[in-house]
Motif scaffolding. Structure first.
Motif, PDB file in Angstrom:
ATOM      1  N   TYR A  36       6.448  14.105 -92.126  1.00 24.32           N
ATOM      2  CA  TYR A  36       5.990  13.431 -90.923  1.00 24.32           C
ATOM      3  C   TYR A  36       4.985  12.350 -91.298  1.00 24.32           C
ATOM      4  CZ  TYR A  36       7.723  17.671 -88.648  1.00 24.32           C
ATOM      5  OH  TYR A  36       8.506  18.724 -88.226  1.00 24.32           O
ATOM      6  N   GLN A  38       1.724  10.328 -89.523  1.00 17.81           N
ATOM      7  CA  GLN A  38       0.806  10.351 -88.395  1.00 17.81           C
ATOM      8  C   GLN A  38      -0.174   9.210 -88.489  1.00 17.81           C
ATOM      9  OE1 GLN A  38      -1.935  13.720 -87.915  1.00 17.81           O
ATOM     10  NE2 GLN A  38      -1.704  13.597 -85.689  1.00 17.81           N
ATOM     11  N   LYS A  42      -2.385   9.454 -82.737  1.00 24.92           N
ATOM     12  CA  LYS A  42      -0.981   9.570 -82.369  1.00 24.92           C
ATOM     13  C   LYS A  42      -0.435  10.911 -82.842  1.00 24.92           C
ATOM     14  CE  LYS A  42      -0.295   5.382 -80.689  1.00 24.92           C
ATOM     15  NZ  LYS A  42       0.079   5.167 -79.254  1.00 24.92           N
ATOM     16  N   ALA A  43       0.654  11.331 -82.222  1.00 27.39           N
ATOM     17  CA  ALA A  43       1.328  12.531 -82.681  1.00 27.39           C
ATOM     18  C   ALA A  43       2.089  12.253 -83.971  1.00 27.39           C
ATOM     19  CB  ALA A  43       2.295  13.026 -81.618  1.00 27.39           C
ATOM     20  N   PRO A  44       2.308  13.266 -84.768  1.00 25.06           N
ATOM     21  CA  PRO A  44       3.169  13.084 -85.943  1.00 25.06           C
ATOM     22  C   PRO A  44       4.566  12.621 -85.543  1.00 25.06           C
ATOM     23  CG  PRO A  44       1.946  15.130 -86.108  1.00 25.06           C
ATOM     24  CD  PRO A  44       1.734  14.618 -84.712  1.00 25.06           C
ATOM     25  N   LEU A  46       8.502  12.425 -86.986  1.00 27.24           N
ATOM     26  CA  LEU A  46       9.417  12.962 -87.987  1.00 27.24           C
ATOM     27  C   LEU A  46      10.089  11.833 -88.755  1.00 27.24           C
ATOM     28  CD1 LEU A  46      10.960  15.454 -89.154  1.00 27.24           C
ATOM     29  CD2 LEU A  46      12.653  15.068 -87.320  1.00 27.24           C
ATOM     30  N   TYR A  87       2.436  14.241 -93.782  1.00 27.76           N
ATOM     31  CA  TYR A  87       2.426  15.707 -93.882  1.00 27.76           C
ATOM     32  C   TYR A  87       3.811  16.223 -94.229  1.00 27.76           C
ATOM     33  CZ  TYR A  87      -2.013  15.628 -91.287  1.00 27.76           C
ATOM     34  OH  TYR A  87      -3.308  15.409 -90.887  1.00 27.76           O
ATOM     35  N   GLN A  89       6.149  19.835 -94.154  1.00 24.40           N
ATOM     36  CA  GLN A  89       6.230  21.082 -93.391  1.00 24.40           C
ATOM     37  C   GLN A  89       7.419  21.890 -93.890  1.00 24.40           C
ATOM     38  OE1 GLN A  89       8.174  20.907 -89.645  1.00 24.40           O
ATOM     39  NE2 GLN A  89       8.351  23.135 -89.735  1.00 24.40           N
ATOM     40  N   PHE A  98       2.298  23.648 -92.747  1.00 22.42           N
ATOM     41  CA  PHE A  98       2.214  22.245 -93.092  1.00 22.42           C
ATOM     42  C   PHE A  98       1.323  22.069 -94.320  1.00 22.42           C
ATOM     43  CE2 PHE A  98       3.980  20.252 -89.227  1.00 22.42           C
ATOM     44  CZ  PHE A  98       3.949  21.319 -88.346  1.00 22.42           C
TER      45      PHE A  98
ATOM     46  N   GLN B  41      -4.139  20.808 -84.221  1.00 22.89           N
ATOM     47  CA  GLN B  41      -4.737  20.103 -85.355  1.00 22.89           C
ATOM     48  C   GLN B  41      -6.238  20.138 -85.171  1.00 22.89           C
ATOM     49  OE1 GLN B  41      -3.500  15.965 -85.766  1.00 22.89           O
ATOM     50  NE2 GLN B  41      -3.637  16.161 -87.996  1.00 22.89           N
ATOM     51  N   LEU B  47      -2.193  20.561 -89.774  1.00 25.51           N
ATOM     52  CA  LEU B  47      -1.468  21.025 -88.598  1.00 25.51           C
ATOM     53  C   LEU B  47      -1.193  22.517 -88.702  1.00 25.51           C
ATOM     54  CD1 LEU B  47       0.832  17.960 -88.781  1.00 25.51           C
ATOM     55  CD2 LEU B  47      -0.540  18.488 -86.762  1.00 25.51           C
ATOM     56  N   GLU B  48      -1.282  23.190 -87.565  1.00 24.74           N
ATOM     57  CA  GLU B  48      -1.078  24.647 -87.513  1.00 24.74           C
ATOM     58  C   GLU B  48      -0.095  24.971 -86.389  1.00 24.74           C
ATOM     59  OE1 GLU B  48      -3.774  28.705 -87.479  1.00 24.74           O
ATOM     60  OE2 GLU B  48      -4.537  26.937 -86.443  1.00 24.74           O
ATOM     61  N   TYR B  96      -0.810  19.997 -79.471  1.00 29.72           N
ATOM     62  CA  TYR B  96       0.436  19.282 -79.231  1.00 29.72           C
ATOM     63  C   TYR B  96       1.514  20.256 -78.763  1.00 29.72           C
ATOM     64  CZ  TYR B  96      -1.433  15.570 -82.308  1.00 29.72           C
ATOM     65  OH  TYR B  96      -2.194  14.579 -82.890  1.00 29.72           O
ATOM     66  N   PHE B 107      10.268  19.517 -86.139  1.00 33.82           N
ATOM     67  CA  PHE B 107       9.902  19.129 -84.777  1.00 33.82           C
ATOM     68  C   PHE B 107      10.250  17.658 -84.564  1.00 33.82           C
ATOM     69  CE2 PHE B 107       7.953  23.122 -84.090  1.00 33.82           C
ATOM     70  CZ  PHE B 107       7.445  23.495 -85.332  1.00 33.82           C
ATOM     71  N   ASP B 108      11.203  17.404 -83.696  1.00 39.28           N
ATOM     72  CA  ASP B 108      11.698  16.042 -83.575  1.00 39.28           C
ATOM     73  C   ASP B 108      11.036  15.242 -82.456  1.00 39.28           C
ATOM     74  OD1 ASP B 108      14.964  16.623 -81.958  1.00 39.28           O
ATOM     75  OD2 ASP B 108      12.978  17.481 -81.575  1.00 39.28           O
ATOM     76  N   TRP B 110       7.410  15.140 -79.994  1.00 42.09           N
ATOM     77  CA  TRP B 110       6.075  15.653 -79.795  1.00 42.09           C
ATOM     78  C   TRP B 110       5.457  15.015 -78.561  1.00 42.09           C
ATOM     79  CZ3 TRP B 110       3.034  18.065 -84.064  1.00 42.09           C
ATOM     80  CH2 TRP B 110       3.796  18.305 -85.221  1.00 42.09           C
ATOM     81  N   GLY B 111       4.548  15.765 -77.929  1.00 42.36           N
ATOM     82  CA  GLY B 111       3.692  15.147 -76.942  1.00 42.36           C
ATOM     83  C   GLY B 111       2.621  14.331 -77.631  1.00 42.36           C
ATOM     84  N   GLN B 112       1.848  13.603 -76.860  1.00 35.98           N
ATOM     85  CA  GLN B 112       0.803  12.751 -77.429  1.00 35.98           C
ATOM     86  C   GLN B 112      -0.403  13.554 -77.891  1.00 35.98           C
ATOM     87  OE1 GLN B 112      -0.060  10.179 -74.076  1.00 35.98           O
ATOM     88  NE2 GLN B 112      -1.719  11.486 -73.362  1.00 35.98           N
ATOM     89  N   GLY B 113      -0.489  14.805 -77.440  1.00 38.54           N
ATOM     90  CA  GLY B 113      -1.608  15.648 -77.826  1.00 38.54           C
ATOM     91  C   GLY B 113      -2.742  15.591 -76.824  1.00 38.54           C
TER      92      GLY B 113
END
Lengths: 107, 120
Positions: A36, A38, A42-44, A46, A87, A89, A98, B41, B47-48, B96, B107-108, B110-113
């Protein structure tokens, strides 16, 4: 849990450089690895799945390789838009984990 | 194209329960093709993965958080939610929501968080 370790943590490079980021798994994950990108706030996003499959719309300068425990993400010719944190994963087994990230900085 | 949007309080008191909702548009959480996940995060950390829910209501949680996590869904609203109980400052993070295929673990979308701070 499978531990994912990326190196380096930070990488300084210039536009046009070829860079490689390494991700190591604490046990074999076959090819069940994703990468990913990032950017700040912003979100990661893919980039690559199954170690080497480029997602639709991702520039071909990105490539992934490896299997088992060692994987690499290569950017063949850095562009200004590529400076970000990357990142890896694993999705071989739960809990999915991750790497800690590699920050790619402008030199 | 599917879009995900997190919502919920940005500040939670210690020992209380963190509650977030993810609203999905452009796709249905009732599709059997996907798992709907939460990932966080923490500041300066990686990331978790927290857990997922399937359209049937089946859930799976990260064992490190399992005792405190509940993920649920409301198919009529096309939403799924996260509850994390007994929070501490260590739960301060960007949360997220994300989608993954049932046949693949990446994960293809994602939300903006959403940033959640645990503080008194």
């Amino acid at each position: 849990d499978i531990q994912m370790t990326q190196s380096p943590s930070t990488l300084s490079a210039s536009v046009g450089d070829r860079v490689t980021i390494t991700c190591r798994a604490s046990q074999s994950i076959s090819s069940w690895l994703a990468w990913y990108q990032q950017k700040p706030r912003k979100a990661p996003k893919l980039l690559i799945s199954k170690a080497s499959s480029l997602e639709s719309g991702v520039p071909s300068r990105f490539s992934g390789s490896g299997s088992g425990t060692e994987f690499t993400l290569t950017i063949s010719s850095l562009q200004p838009d590529d400076f970000a944190t990357y990142y890896c994963q694993q999705y071989k087994s739960y809990p999915y984990t991750f790497g800690q990230g590699t920050k790619l900085e402008i030199k | 194209q599917v879009q995900l949007q997190e919502s919920g309080p940005g500040l939670v008191r210690p020992s209380q329960t963190l509650s977030l909702t993810c609203t999905v548009s452009g796709g249905s959480i009732s599709s059997g093709a996907y798992y709907w996940s939460w990932i966080r995060q923490r500041p300066g950390k990686g990331l978790e993965w927290i857990g997922y829910i399937y359209y049937s209501g089946t859930t799976y949680y990260n064992p490190s958080l399992e005792s405190r996590v509940t993920i649920s869904r409301d198919t009529s609203k096309n939403q799924f939610s996260l509850k994390l109980s007994s929070v501490t400052a260590a739960d301060t993070a960007i949360y997220y929501c994300a989608r993954r295929w049932t046949v693949a673990g990446f994960f293809d979308f994602w939300g903006q968080g959403t940033m959640v701070t645990v503080s008194s």
